[in-house]
Motif scaffolding. Structure first.
Motif, PDB file in Angstrom:
ATOM      1  N   VAL A  76      16.890  23.627  -6.048  1.00 29.77           N
ATOM      2  CA  VAL A  76      16.097  24.126  -7.167  1.00 29.77           C
ATOM      3  C   VAL A  76      16.926  24.208  -8.437  1.00 29.77           C
ATOM      4  O   VAL A  76      16.464  23.882  -9.538  1.00 29.77           O
ATOM      5  CB  VAL A  76      15.495  25.510  -6.826  1.00 29.77           C
ATOM      6  CG1 VAL A  76      14.772  26.096  -8.034  1.00 29.77           C
ATOM      7  CG2 VAL A  76      14.532  25.391  -5.655  1.00 29.77           C
ATOM      8  N   SER A  77      18.168  24.639  -8.290  1.00 28.07           N
ATOM      9  CA  SER A  77      19.033  24.810  -9.460  1.00 28.07           C
ATOM     10  C   SER A  77      19.526  23.476 -10.018  1.00 28.07           C
ATOM     11  O   SER A  77      20.018  23.411 -11.144  1.00 28.07           O
ATOM     12  CB  SER A  77      20.238  25.680  -9.099  1.00 28.07           C
ATOM     13  OG  SER A  77      21.085  25.021  -8.169  1.00 28.07           O
ATOM     14  N   ALA A 174      11.947  35.846 -14.313  1.00 22.59           N
ATOM     15  CA  ALA A 174      11.783  34.735 -15.251  1.00 22.59           C
ATOM     16  C   ALA A 174      12.619  34.943 -16.508  1.00 22.59           C
ATOM     17  O   ALA A 174      13.153  33.983 -17.075  1.00 22.59           O
ATOM     18  CB  ALA A 174      10.314  34.563 -15.611  1.00 22.59           C
ATOM     19  N   CYS A 178      16.830  32.035 -14.353  1.00 15.32           N
ATOM     20  CA  CYS A 178      17.342  31.449 -13.103  1.00 15.32           C
ATOM     21  C   CYS A 178      16.190  30.826 -12.319  1.00 15.32           C
ATOM     22  O   CYS A 178      15.348  31.550 -11.767  1.00 15.32           O
ATOM     23  CB  CYS A 178      18.053  32.509 -12.269  1.00 15.32           C
ATOM     24  SG  CYS A 178      18.659  31.892 -10.681  1.00 15.32           S
ATOM     25  N   ARG A 179      16.163  29.508 -12.270  1.00 17.32           N
ATOM     26  CA  ARG A 179      15.064  28.817 -11.579  1.00 17.32           C
ATOM     27  C   ARG A 179      15.028  29.153 -10.097  1.00 17.32           C
ATOM     28  O   ARG A 179      13.966  29.380  -9.522  1.00 17.32           O
ATOM     29  CB  ARG A 179      15.210  27.305 -11.736  1.00 17.32           C
ATOM     30  CG  ARG A 179      14.826  26.754 -13.088  1.00 17.32           C
ATOM     31  CD  ARG A 179      14.930  25.231 -13.084  1.00 17.32           C
ATOM     32  NE  ARG A 179      13.929  24.628 -12.221  1.00 17.32           N
ATOM     33  CZ  ARG A 179      13.994  23.373 -11.780  1.00 17.32           C
ATOM     34  NH1 ARG A 179      15.047  22.617 -12.067  1.00 17.32           N
ATOM     35  NH2 ARG A 179      13.036  22.874 -11.027  1.00 17.32           N
ATOM     36  N   TYR A 182      13.648  32.527  -9.505  1.00 21.05           N
ATOM     37  CA  TYR A 182      12.239  32.591  -9.888  1.00 21.05           C
ATOM     38  C   TYR A 182      11.337  31.920  -8.840  1.00 21.05           C
ATOM     39  O   TYR A 182      10.242  32.399  -8.570  1.00 21.05           O
ATOM     40  CB  TYR A 182      11.995  31.942 -11.249  1.00 21.05           C
ATOM     41  CG  TYR A 182      10.533  32.031 -11.631  1.00 21.05           C
ATOM     42  CD1 TYR A 182       9.986  33.245 -12.045  1.00 21.05           C
ATOM     43  CD2 TYR A 182       9.683  30.931 -11.509  1.00 21.05           C
ATOM     44  CE1 TYR A 182       8.635  33.359 -12.333  1.00 21.05           C
ATOM     45  CE2 TYR A 182       8.337  31.029 -11.797  1.00 21.05           C
ATOM     46  CZ  TYR A 182       7.818  32.246 -12.217  1.00 21.05           C
ATOM     47  OH  TYR A 182       6.479  32.371 -12.492  1.00 21.05           O
ATOM     48  N   VAL A 183      11.803  30.819  -8.275  1.00 21.10           N
ATOM     49  CA  VAL A 183      11.009  30.140  -7.254  1.00 21.10           C
ATOM     50  C   VAL A 183      10.664  31.101  -6.114  1.00 21.10           C
ATOM     51  O   VAL A 183       9.540  31.116  -5.608  1.00 21.10           O
ATOM     52  CB  VAL A 183      11.756  28.903  -6.721  1.00 21.10           C
ATOM     53  CG1 VAL A 183      11.151  28.419  -5.412  1.00 21.10           C
ATOM     54  CG2 VAL A 183      11.714  27.785  -7.748  1.00 21.10           C
ATOM     55  N   GLY A 218      11.477  24.128 -16.142  1.00 24.27           N
ATOM     56  CA  GLY A 218      12.670  24.831 -15.710  1.00 24.27           C
ATOM     57  C   GLY A 218      13.342  25.664 -16.773  1.00 24.27           C
ATOM     58  O   GLY A 218      14.323  26.336 -16.490  1.00 24.27           O
ATOM     59  N   ARG A 220      13.834  28.735 -19.552  1.00 18.06           N
ATOM     60  CA  ARG A 220      13.529  30.169 -19.513  1.00 18.06           C
ATOM     61  C   ARG A 220      12.140  30.450 -20.087  1.00 18.06           C
ATOM     62  O   ARG A 220      11.365  31.230 -19.521  1.00 18.06           O
ATOM     63  CB  ARG A 220      14.601  30.934 -20.292  1.00 18.06           C
ATOM     64  CG  ARG A 220      14.396  32.438 -20.350  1.00 18.06           C
ATOM     65  CD  ARG A 220      15.584  33.110 -21.032  1.00 18.06           C
ATOM     66  NE  ARG A 220      15.397  34.536 -21.175  1.00 18.06           N
ATOM     67  CZ  ARG A 220      14.766  35.103 -22.208  1.00 18.06           C
ATOM     68  NH1 ARG A 220      14.270  34.337 -23.184  1.00 18.06           N
ATOM     69  NH2 ARG A 220      14.638  36.412 -22.272  1.00 18.06           N
ATOM     70  N   LEU A 223       9.493  29.414 -17.518  1.00 15.43           N
ATOM     71  CA  LEU A 223       9.391  30.364 -16.409  1.00 15.43           C
ATOM     72  C   LEU A 223       8.668  31.633 -16.850  1.00 15.43           C
ATOM     73  O   LEU A 223       7.833  32.181 -16.115  1.00 15.43           O
ATOM     74  CB  LEU A 223      10.785  30.709 -15.878  1.00 15.43           C
ATOM     75  CG  LEU A 223      11.605  29.555 -15.301  1.00 15.43           C
ATOM     76  CD1 LEU A 223      12.954  30.067 -14.805  1.00 15.43           C
ATOM     77  CD2 LEU A 223      10.858  28.857 -14.172  1.00 15.43           C
TER      78      LEU A 223
END
Length: 257
Positions: A76-77, A174, A178-179, A182-183, A218, A220, A223
């Protein structure tokens, strides 16, 4: 030679405790292995020490689970880049473990569609184009929108209100940008909503689609926009505003694609 009837009986052999690998080596796979000894028949002998429970298997499963979580975060990151091939030994060295739990975790990710097996090389991270992501978002909408509308008509306001902490948590996460984190917050919110339908198969299918459709937005700001929709949707559900619910949940999946 005939044995003396008055001779002292032979001393019983003492069998030391063995590890599983040692026991397997002694036992051997062949049909000629002798099974006369009490221990071989599964009987207790006083010379044995108690065999501990198979905790190493549990620990191995725990390591595999931790590696799976770490790999999902890396995907994801963007630490594991789409299109790149990674070998289990190299990843194992990175995480400080053997290649085995990494390979097992990668095989699970292959089942989920996140990576694909490259024979004799390792695993390639799947690169999803905009069209594929749009198709996944459409499938999610086809499944979740009707369920959401049915729940909106039947679930009382207080049960929706109980989900507010999850929606607020997604907003807080969010804001960090940080993706990967957040996922997980996003998945927790959607899972809690769908769980109200009482259909575990539905929840599992939705989570599988969620994993396949990693967020395109992705940044900020992206999100935070996504998380804000969680709060707005929840407020509409609490108020029983069905038209607003339909517009919000449909738009949520349209944005995801």
């Amino acid at each position: 030679m005939k044995q003396d009837a008055h001779a002292a009986p032979a001393e019983t052999a003492r069998v030391p405790a063995q590890t599983r690998s040692e026991e397997a080596a002694v036992r051997g796979p062949g049909p000629g292995y002798a099974t006369d000894a009490p221990s071989a028949r599964g009987e207790h002998t006083h010379s044995e020490r108690p065999i501990p429970q198979p905790r190493p298997a549990v620990q191995r499963a725990s390591v595999r689970g931790q590696i799976l979580d770490a790999l999902r975060t890396a995907l994801v990151s963007g630490e594991l880049a789409p299109g790149e091939v990674y070998s289990a030994p190299a990843l194992g060295e990175r995480f400080g473990v053997s290649a085995t739990p990494v390979r097992e975790a990668m095989q699970q990710l292959a089942l989920e569609g996140a990576v694909e097996v490259v024979p004799n090389r390792g695993f390639r991270v799947v690169e999803r184009g905009a069209r594929e992501l749009a198709e996944l978002a459409e499938v999610r909408a086809l499944i979740e929108v009707p369920v959401m509308m049915r729940l909106a008509r039947n679930v009382p306001a207080e049960r929706w209100a109980a989900l507010r902490p999850l929606a607020e948590e997604s907003v807080r996460v969010a804001a960090t940008g940080c993706r990967a984190t957040y996922v997980e917050a996003d998945r927790a919110f959607h899972r809690a909503v769908l769980a109200l339908a009482g259909n575990e198969q539905l929840v599992q299918i939705a989570e599988d689609l969620h994993r396949r459709a990693l967020p395109l937005r992705g940044t900020r700001a992206g999100l935070m926009s996504d998380a804000a929709e969680h709060l707005a949707l929840l407020e509409a559900l609490i108020a029983g505003e069905l038209d607003a619910v339909r517009a919000l949940v449909t738009g949520h999946f349209a944005d995801a694609g």
